[in-house]
Design a protein around this motif. Sequence first.
Motif, PDB file in Angstrom:
ATOM      1  N   VAL A  69       1.233  -1.082   0.286  1.00 23.83           N
ATOM      2  CA  VAL A  69       0.139   0.109   0.014  1.00 23.83           C
ATOM      3  C   VAL A  69       1.232   1.443  -0.078  1.00 23.83           C
ATOM      4  N   ARG A  70       0.817   1.887  -1.311  1.00 21.54           N
ATOM      5  CA  ARG A  70       1.623   3.270  -1.174  1.00 21.54           C
ATOM      6  C   ARG A  70       0.640   3.960  -1.839  1.00 21.54           C
ATOM      7  N   SER A  71       0.564   5.035  -0.828  1.00 22.32           N
ATOM      8  CA  SER A  71      -0.592   5.806  -0.821  1.00 22.32           C
ATOM      9  C   SER A  71       0.270   7.107  -0.345  1.00 22.32           C
ATOM     10  N   ASN A  76       3.678   5.248   4.043  1.00 28.56           N
ATOM     11  CA  ASN A  76       4.041   4.532   3.468  1.00 28.56           C
ATOM     12  C   ASN A  76       5.883   4.029   4.212  1.00 28.56           C
ATOM     13  N   GLY A 123      -8.320   7.968   0.223  1.00 27.33           N
ATOM     14  CA  GLY A 123      -7.696   6.776   0.908  1.00 27.33           C
ATOM     15  C   GLY A 123      -8.261   5.606   0.963  1.00 27.33           C
ATOM     16  N   ALA A 126      -8.331   3.939  -2.644  1.00 29.20           N
ATOM     17  CA  ALA A 126      -6.825   3.730  -3.041  1.00 29.20           C
ATOM     18  C   ALA A 126      -5.922   2.716  -2.426  1.00 29.20           C
ATOM     19  N   GLN A 130      -5.306  -1.257  -4.389  1.00 25.24           N
ATOM     20  CA  GLN A 130      -4.117  -2.420  -5.364  1.00 25.24           C
ATOM     21  C   GLN A 130      -4.150  -3.494  -4.142  1.00 25.24           C
TER      22      GLN A 130
END
Length: 535
Positions: A69-71, A76, A123, A126, A130
């Motif tokens: 999960v890069r958001s 992160n 959020g 996003a 993923q």
Amino acid sequence: MEALRGQDPAVIGEFTLLARLGAGGMGRVYLGRSPGGTRAAVKVIREDIAEEPGALARFRREVATVRAVRSPFTANLISASLDASPYWLATEYVPGPTLLRALRDGPLAPEACRGLLAALAEGLAAVHAQGVVHRDLKPHNVILAPNGPRLIDFGIARTADQTQLTRTGQAPGTPGYTAPEVLLGAEAGPAADVFALGATLAAAATGRAPYGGGEWPAVSYRVVHGEVDVADVDPWLAALIRACVAREPADRPTPADVVRRCAVSRSLTDLPTYRALQALAEQAPHDLPTATAAGLVPPTPTTTGRGRRRQITAAALAVTALTTTVALWLGTRDDGTAPGDDTAGGTQANGGGTTSSGVQGGEGGDGGEEATASGVRGGGEEVDGDETPTRIVETNPVRDYWDGSRCVGEDTQTEARLLFDVARDGNEVSVSFGHNDDFGSLEPPFLVTATVKPPHDIDPGTGRPIEGLFPNMGFGYVSDAWDVATDGHAQLTYPDDFPEAIPLTNDPGAWTVLFYAVEGPQNYVRIACSGFTVE
């Protein structure tokens, strides 16, 4: 934020530690600084449970999820070490108060609620894109950062290809925020996160628990059969919250639908009411000299980054844990009322043990508990030849509780070879246990520990209850373990023999005392339950 202590490392990996951010059943979270000046939340799994296969598997899963999960809406991953003890992960340090902290001062303004709902939904969209389901969205796990809210604590999150590690009979998440289908045994999917989003916004808009207070069975019953509390909320926002918490997952909007229906015309971070919340955030040091000057770092740390390896040698106990599922509580009693709900609508109460609100990097564990198991001495543990404390670790919600006259909750394995007694005398409580000579001998070591938990969630900063968001599902305060086979009868006194314990008068109500037979930090079974009432 707390000062580092003598047993804390000075360095973990490449990070110099500046302060403690919090703690949970899996380990501790520290504020760290990289050589280049980047601040990070460094979560370190406790070495005394690192050899437990289940604990390490959960930690590895958390690292994999955070990496996936890069958001801009999450903290992160920066780095991690999973090859050898100490095991740790480092995520971005996100300044700002948690939503839970903000709600202690009352509900958010309607415009801020609309913006927060849109931002959190964006959020979630996003995260779901993923392939990840958070599974524990709640006010604890939302940081109101200067550049917008962030979702934290992916400790019980899962990707689609990960194996279920929650124990049988244990629903993931937190009562009041866990979707009805999950309470009834279904898998937590993206729609369950939308339910938690709606419940979180109900709390933000009212300053109250979304499904009322009380013990976990009553709260869970109202989630399945009742209605979310949106009294006095703006009708437009109330309608969207109700849509998010619809009983049927298929009837809930997607996160993208929520964003569209919010139709915000102004960024949340531009709102004066949101910016004002930044004053609630603790000021974190940027470097070691500043942290030392603030008293957060001891002048001469006593340990290194690796810490000390612990070996637990307590013998196995021949006891089997019996569990029941939350679904067993979701029927009605003969009188048609909710189990555990003995008042009309329930009473507002708070949840479990000693928590550190806003721990970054995630301390949910299985079941989302955020409590610290305080010092328990294990009869057979050795470190470099010296006896040192061992701790039983809270890996799941503690669902047994004293209702004022009897114990209610999950099955407790009876141990007839022991005798137990709890007696209150003013501001102290006598807690005793030992061998029942009428039932034969015990093979040493036979370790027993006692826990005493107040009726409500306690703010570790004040030692008093956090206002009404969660039922109590934590350990509370934990005694030293006692080898009843070798050392005979244990006679303990609360608060003196329970580290970090609060005065009884800080939290009036029904207190619970639980006794555990202990094999290892994560291997123990409840063998007796009692309690007392503080007026």
